[in-house]
Structures are given as C-alpha cells and as structure tokens.
Design an enzyme around this catalytic site. Structure first.
Site, PDB file in Angstrom:
ATOM      1  N   GLY A   1      -0.106  -5.073   0.468  1.00 17.30           N
ATOM      2  CA  GLY A   1      -1.290  -4.965  -0.379  1.00 17.30           C
ATOM      3  C   GLY A   1      -1.185  -5.766  -1.658  1.00 17.30           C
TER       4      GLY A   1
ATOM      5  N   GLY B   1       0.814  -1.196   0.000  1.00 21.68           N
ATOM      6  CA  GLY B   1       0.000   0.000   0.000  1.00 21.68           C
ATOM      7  C   GLY B   1       0.852   1.251   0.000  1.00 21.68           C
TER       8      GLY B   1
ATOM      9  CG  ASP C   1      -3.386  -4.545   6.071  1.00 18.32           C
ATOM     10  OD1 ASP C   1      -2.343  -4.902   5.462  1.00 18.32           O
ATOM     11  OD2 ASP C   1      -3.947  -3.456   5.836  1.00 18.32           O
TER      12      ASP C   1
ATOM     13  CD  GLU D   1       2.034  -5.864   6.217  1.00 17.35           C
ATOM     14  OE1 GLU D   1       1.501  -5.684   5.113  1.00 17.35           O
ATOM     15  OE2 GLU D   1       2.575  -6.949   6.543  1.00 17.35           O
TER      16      GLU D   1
END
Length: 384
Positions: free
Chosen positions: A145, A91, A176, A168
């Site tokens: 992502g 992301g 996530d 992350e």
C-alpha cells in the site's frame, strides 16, 4: 484559511499529543495535514506500525487531497512517513486477517476488506491524476500500500535507505494498489520477476522499474521539503538529486528475459531452475517458497497490467482480491508471516505442479455482481 492546520492547536498536534481541557490528552492523528507556504504536506503517522495503512487513513488522505486539488494557495502536495523506518510498510494485513477469519463468518457475510480496497484503489487512481505536483518521499520501507500512495505520483523520490516493492506473494496474495500496472509497464519482464519473488527493491531497482524518478540522499530531504514551500518541485529535486545507483534487475535482464519467455509460472520457474546463472537458480528457490496460487495469479495479473491503463489494472486487482479473500492461502500467509510468525505456511496446493489449469484466469475473470466503482475519482478529476 485552508484547513485547521493553521490554528495554534493544529500546529501543536502536528508534533504530538496536546493537553485536553479535561486534563487528558488528544491522541495523535493517524494522518497529519499541514500547510507550509505553498506546500500541502501529508504525513502518515503510525510510526510504530511503519505507517501501515488502515481504512481511516485512506479516507483521511483522500479527503485532504480533494480539498487541496482546487485550493489556489496550494501549488505542490507532498507525502512522507512519520518516524525513521519508512513511508509505509503496506496495508494493515492484521485487520484483513481478522476480517477473513472472524468466528461468525458465513459464505454470505460481506468482507469489510472490500470496502477498504474500494477506497484505497480510488485513492491510487486519484493520485495518478492529481492536477498538482505530487511529491512522494519514498524513504525507508515503501511496500504494498505504500507503493499505492507514492509510485502513482508525479515526482517520486528514493534514497539510499529505500526498500520498496510489492511482496504480496509472501503472504499468499498478488500485487494490488495498481502494482500490476506499474510492474506490467516496467522494462521487459523485470516487473513480473519482482512480483513473483516479492523481493525488497533498493533505490536502483525502483528507478529501473519505473517506480521512482529521482535519487536524493536521505540527508537532503529536510531541505527538499523546506524549498518546496517556495519553489517548483522539478527544479528542487533536480538540484538535490545524485546519480542513480546500479540495479541488479537491470544487470540480470538477459537471464530474466530468457526465463520469462515461458507461458505459465511453472514454465518460468523450471527455466530459472535450469539456468546456468546462479542468481536465476536462487530466484527459482525463492519463488518455490511462495504460494503457488499467488505466484500464478501474480504473473497473469502483471501481464494483464501491461495491456491496460491504471483503472483497468485496479479492476483486475479487485476481482483477484475478492477471490483471494475466499481462498485458503491469503489467510494462511498472513498467519504464518505476521500473526504466529512461524514462517511455515501450508499452501494449498503446495506446489506449482499441483495447481489446476486455468486457476490464474479464473481469479482474473469478471465479477459482475460486485464491480469496482471508480466514479468518485471521475467526479473529482475527470479522465484525460
């Protein structure tokens, strides 16, 4: 006509900017959608940023997948990244950092990032339920992502160039995009270990963890896409696949399982430090350098992901993400790794030993005032 990808203008846009009537140019779209025979091909098109996802891209991919879902001329959908560096490096964390640190932020200012995550997470769920074969070319970097738009698909292809994972904890955050579901359902504790270390995974490890299905040499990807215009994806991939490479995670299963029998992240790290295996002690040192909060939350979230479906894991990640946005370590991790690039984050607290009991559980607790609404996915493709 299924979309504008069949027009002469769109064909030229697919390979670059074209002259506009006023003598300027039409900027390249961040997502390119093309119809090639019976194949619908999506290309993430921000190569300078290794195709890092922003909100606009997520909405464009969602819209295209919805249109193709009931288009009888489209038999297979595939996704790839523009450029030579990878499918997607994750992301757009620079935008997330700007959101967290905006000068006018007050305790009641909404986070724009939550809107991005809402749309991103529903896209992840849509991909997992997609009614047609969804082929992800996981070549080069496939991080964060990028895992979300690939590893939930039905046909996931890695190459000798693949460097995938959910790193992350390196930026003070927890996996996530459904990563806690994927890692939670990996063999044994290998997924939890991948989450805590944040390591880049090669093709062998991605296959072992269940993030991918087949190994195809990168040089064969053009042929793969060409044949998908006419042929069934399972047969095409099988014909081009090579034997799976070895997996370091598989080879280390014994010491990983021994260490991850511990209840807390601190128990795990201390067991790794006490291990007679050099790789285990090295892994402990790596984990010690991550955000203690992120490490503890990641372990709890992956373990929770093992006991739920993808929608449940996404809801857990939504709660966790909201709380990280309001904390210290996420912004500090992005600053240190991406903004200032000094690689010296100042975590609060600095050590796992100083983490308050119950921290991980608090991050995963329900968020009654801000639930994650996944109903748009149910409206497009009802649950099985």
């Amino acid at each position: 006509m299924h979309d504008d990808a069949r027009s002469p203008l769109a064909s030229r846009l697919a390979v670059g900017a074209v002259p506009a009537p006023d003598g300027g140019s039409v900027p390249e779209a961040p997502v390119i959608a093309e119809v090639r025979g019976r194949l619908g091909l999506i290309t993430l098109n921000r190569p300078r940023a290794v195709n890092a996802l922003n909100h606009e891209m997520v909405k464009l991919v969602w819209s295209q997948l919805v249109r193709w879902a009931d288009d009888p001329a489209i038999f297979t959908v595939a996704i790839q990244g523009a450029g030579e560096r990878g499918l997607c490096a994750g992301g757009d964390v620079v935008a997330i950092h700007a959101d967290m640190t905006r000068p006018d932020r007050t305790p009641t200012t909404p986070y724009d990032t939550m809107g991005f995550w809402h749309d991103e997470y529903r896209l992840n769920l849509l991909i997992s339920r997609y009614p047609k074969p969804y082929v992800a070319l996981m070549d080069g970097l496939v991080l964060g992502g990028g895992i979300g738009v690939s590893a939930h698909g039905s046909h996931r292809v890695v190459t000798e160039r693949t460097r995938s994972g959910l790193p992350e904890t390196q930026i003070g955050f927890s996996p996530d995009v459904g990563g806690t579901y994927l890692l939670g359902h990996a063999p044994g504790s290998a997924g939890a270990h991948a989450a805590l270390t944040g390591a880049h995974l090669d093709a062998g490890d991605a296959l072992y963890l269940g993030l991918a299905d087949a190994f195809v040499p990168s040089g064969a990807l053009p042929e793969l896409l060409d044949r998908l215009e006419r042929e069934e994806p399972g047969a095409v991939i099988e014909s081009l696949a090579a034997p799976a490479p070895p997996s370091a995670l598989r080879d280390g299963a014994a010491w990983i399982e021994a260490a991850y029998a511990g209840r807390t992240a601190l128990d795990v790290v201390r067991a790794l430090e006490a291990s007679p295996v050099g790789e285990a002690r090295a892994a402990a040192e790596v984990i010690r350098g991550k955000s203690p909060t992120a490490v503890a939350v990641a372990l709890a979230a992956v373990r929770a992901g093992a006991g739920t479906d993808l929608a449940g894991a996404l809801k857990n990640e939504w709660r966790v993400g909201y709380r990280f946005l309001g904390g210290h370590d996420f912004a500090e991790g992005i600053r240190a790794q991406v903004i200032d690039k000094d690689r010296t984050p100042k975590w609060e607290p600095a050590r796992l030993e100083d983490l308050s009991p119950g921290t991980a559980e608090a991050y995963l607790a329900p968020l009654p005032h801000l639930p994650l609404d996944l109903s748009p996915v149910d409206a497009v493709i009802p649950p099985a």
